[in-house]
Motif scaffolding. Structure first.
Motif, mmCIF file in Angstrom:
data_model
loop_
_atom_site.group_PDB
_atom_site.id
_atom_site.type_symbol
_atom_site.label_atom_id
_atom_site.label_comp_id
_atom_site.label_asym_id
_atom_site.label_seq_id
_atom_site.Cartn_x
_atom_site.Cartn_y
_atom_site.Cartn_z
ATOM 1 N N VAL A 155 71.001 22.401 -76.966
ATOM 2 C CA VAL A 155 70.237 23.470 -77.605
ATOM 3 C C VAL A 155 70.486 23.353 -79.103
ATOM 4 C CG1 VAL A 155 69.902 25.958 -77.852
ATOM 5 C CG2 VAL A 155 70.460 24.989 -75.609
ATOM 6 N N ALA A 156 69.438 23.120 -79.884
ATOM 7 C CA ALA A 156 69.567 22.927 -81.330
ATOM 8 C C ALA A 156 68.997 24.140 -82.052
ATOM 9 C CB ALA A 156 68.838 21.666 -81.770
ATOM 10 N N LEU A 157 69.812 24.728 -82.936
ATOM 11 C CA LEU A 157 69.481 25.980 -83.602
ATOM 12 C C LEU A 157 69.195 25.738 -85.087
ATOM 13 C CD1 LEU A 157 72.391 28.154 -82.114
ATOM 14 C CD2 LEU A 157 70.068 27.933 -81.231
ATOM 15 N N ALA A 158 68.069 26.266 -85.564
ATOM 16 C CA ALA A 158 67.686 26.141 -86.974
ATOM 17 C C ALA A 158 67.590 27.540 -87.579
ATOM 18 C CB ALA A 158 66.354 25.406 -87.106
ATOM 19 N N ARG A 214 69.445 12.819 -83.389
ATOM 20 C CA ARG A 214 69.546 11.440 -82.889
ATOM 21 C C ARG A 214 70.846 10.791 -83.347
ATOM 22 N NH1 ARG A 214 63.444 11.154 -83.958
ATOM 23 N NH2 ARG A 214 62.580 11.433 -81.869
ATOM 24 N N THR A 215 71.284 11.104 -84.556
ATOM 25 C CA THR A 215 72.561 10.592 -85.036
ATOM 26 C C THR A 215 73.706 11.086 -84.155
ATOM 27 O OG1 THR A 215 71.749 10.454 -87.309
ATOM 28 C CG2 THR A 215 74.130 10.537 -87.015
ATOM 29 N N LEU A 216 73.563 12.285 -83.627
ATOM 30 C CA LEU A 216 74.580 12.858 -82.748
ATOM 31 C C LEU A 216 74.397 12.425 -81.295
ATOM 32 C CD1 LEU A 216 74.770 16.495 -84.184
ATOM 33 C CD2 LEU A 216 76.216 14.522 -84.724
ATOM 34 N N GLY A 217 73.460 11.520 -81.057
ATOM 35 C CA GLY A 217 73.259 10.987 -79.714
ATOM 36 C C GLY A 217 72.382 11.839 -78.825
ATOM 37 N N VAL A 218 71.646 12.768 -79.411
ATOM 38 C CA VAL A 218 70.781 13.664 -78.638
ATOM 39 C C VAL A 218 69.367 13.094 -78.640
ATOM 40 C CG1 VAL A 218 69.784 15.977 -78.493
ATOM 41 C CG2 VAL A 218 72.175 15.677 -79.211
ATOM 42 N N GLU A 219 68.873 12.784 -77.467
ATOM 43 C CA GLU A 219 67.512 12.252 -77.350
ATOM 44 C C GLU A 219 66.497 13.325 -76.977
ATOM 45 O OE1 GLU A 219 66.564 9.282 -78.250
ATOM 46 O OE2 GLU A 219 68.622 8.752 -78.766
ATOM 47 N N ALA A 276 58.830 19.764 -86.268
ATOM 48 C CA ALA A 276 59.604 18.749 -85.546
ATOM 49 C C ALA A 276 58.909 18.356 -84.250
ATOM 50 C CB ALA A 276 61.011 19.273 -85.264
ATOM 51 N N PHE A 277 58.342 19.330 -83.551
ATOM 52 C CA PHE A 277 57.603 19.004 -82.330
ATOM 53 C C PHE A 277 56.398 18.124 -82.639
ATOM 54 C CE2 PHE A 277 54.081 19.729 -79.454
ATOM 55 C CZ PHE A 277 54.651 19.402 -78.244
ATOM 56 N N HIS A 278 55.665 18.467 -83.696
ATOM 57 C CA HIS A 278 54.473 17.699 -84.052
ATOM 58 C C HIS A 278 54.828 16.250 -84.371
ATOM 59 C CE1 HIS A 278 50.581 16.750 -85.787
ATOM 60 N NE2 HIS A 278 51.167 16.425 -86.942
ATOM 61 N N ARG A 279 55.932 16.050 -85.078
ATOM 62 C CA ARG A 279 56.290 14.720 -85.549
ATOM 63 C C ARG A 279 57.179 13.955 -84.571
ATOM 64 N NH1 ARG A 279 55.132 14.085 -90.854
ATOM 65 N NH2 ARG A 279 56.912 12.758 -91.375
ATOM 66 N N HIS A 280 57.884 14.681 -83.711
ATOM 67 C CA HIS A 280 58.818 14.058 -82.763
ATOM 68 C C HIS A 280 58.700 14.743 -81.395
ATOM 69 C CE1 HIS A 280 60.738 12.244 -86.324
ATOM 70 N NE2 HIS A 280 60.579 13.435 -86.871
ATOM 71 N N PRO A 281 57.529 14.711 -80.787
ATOM 72 C CA PRO A 281 57.318 15.485 -79.551
ATOM 73 C C PRO A 281 58.251 15.078 -78.415
ATOM 74 C CG PRO A 281 55.512 13.929 -79.912
ATOM 75 C CD PRO A 281 56.320 13.959 -81.173
#
Length: 267
Positions: free
Chosen positions: A23-26, A82-87, A104-109
């Motif tokens: 779970v990634a929080l912004a 991705r640097t943290l190994g999260v795909e 982020a969804f638009h560019r990295h769906p």
């Protein structure tokens, strides 16, 4: 665990704790990972790996270069994961962070298991209209030039309901005094970018979590996004204002956990 890593030439500070699905929080355009998401970081780590970043220009992260837009923030956020190994991760964003996770969804769906917008916008232009968005940018630039105490006093009333109280609210308001003007202005500029084009593209589970005393991103914004995102779920919290993860942490955590369970344990 607090740490930092170099991503796209910037030093990015982040918190990572727990185990399980990511779970990634912004956070929003004021505050940082801990001042915004402390309660959720502590609560959700029993079932999830929680990653919360300090966006470029906030907290312990580097200031972004001139012209850093929302697409740059989104690419940096994705590169950190991705640097943290999260795909693949559940992406959760508050306010500015909501527009960020849309970008982020638009560019990295392929990165998104789900989206959660907490008091989020489809960018200021996309949710407020061009004229109101430009006025908000002008007010933000004016606020950025105030002394730290005045900046906090100017911004705080729009962040919470009139009845907001407690140590977490006080700590968040105190964190506003540490805002870095150039970083704040960069996030304000990025907030202007229209993300409404992303909404019809969304094909992952989406939670829209709004608050009925929010004067910055009122419920009508959530309703408009809900109408544009097929299959999305709109939840309105009674009581809090804009920064509901701080003002109503148990309610926000409950709704996030319920939503994440509906995906992780019914898939």
């Amino acid at each position: 665990m607090s740490d930092d890593v170099t991503v796209r030439g910037l030093n990015i500070a982040y918190e990572r704790a727990g185990s399980g699905p990511s779970v990634a929080l912004a956070h929003g355009f004021v505050g940082d990972a801990r001042s915004t998401w402390n309660s959720q970081i502590e609560a959700l780590t029993d079932e999830f790996t929680v990653i919360a970043w300090d966006a470029p220009g906030a907290g312990g992260s580097s200031d972004p270069p001139e012209g850093f837009g929302m697409n740059d923030y989104a690419d940096c956020f994705a590169a950190l994961l991705r640097t943290l190994g999260v795909e693949r991760s559940h992406l959760v964003g508050l306010s500015f962070g909501g527009a960020l996770v849309l970008a982020a969804f638009h560019r990295h769906p392929e990165l998104a298991s789900s989206l959660s917008l907490v008091s989020g916008y489809a960018g200021w232009r996309g949710s407020l209209g061009a004229e109101d968005a430009e006025q908000r940018l002008t007010r933000s630039f004016h606020a950025s030039r105030l002394p730290p105490d005045e900046f906090a006093a100017t911004m705080a009333p729009s962040m919470f309901s009139p009845s907001a109280a407690g140590e977490s609210v006080a700590a968040f308001i105190d964190s506003l005094k540490a805002v870095r003007p150039s970083g704040f202005r960069a996030m304000a500029r990025a907030s202007l970018d229209d993300q409404s084009h992303v909404l019809p593209e969304i094909d992952v589970p989406t939670l829209l979590l709004y608050a009925d005393h929010d004067i910055r991103a009122p419920v009508a914004i959530g309703e408009a996004i809900h109408a544009a995102v097929g299959g999305s779920e709109l939840v309105v919290l009674p009581g809090p204002g804009h920064v509901s993860p701080v003002e109503a942490p148990d309610d926000v955590t409950r709704e996030l956990r319920r939503f994440l369970h509906s995906i992780e344990y019914t898939a």
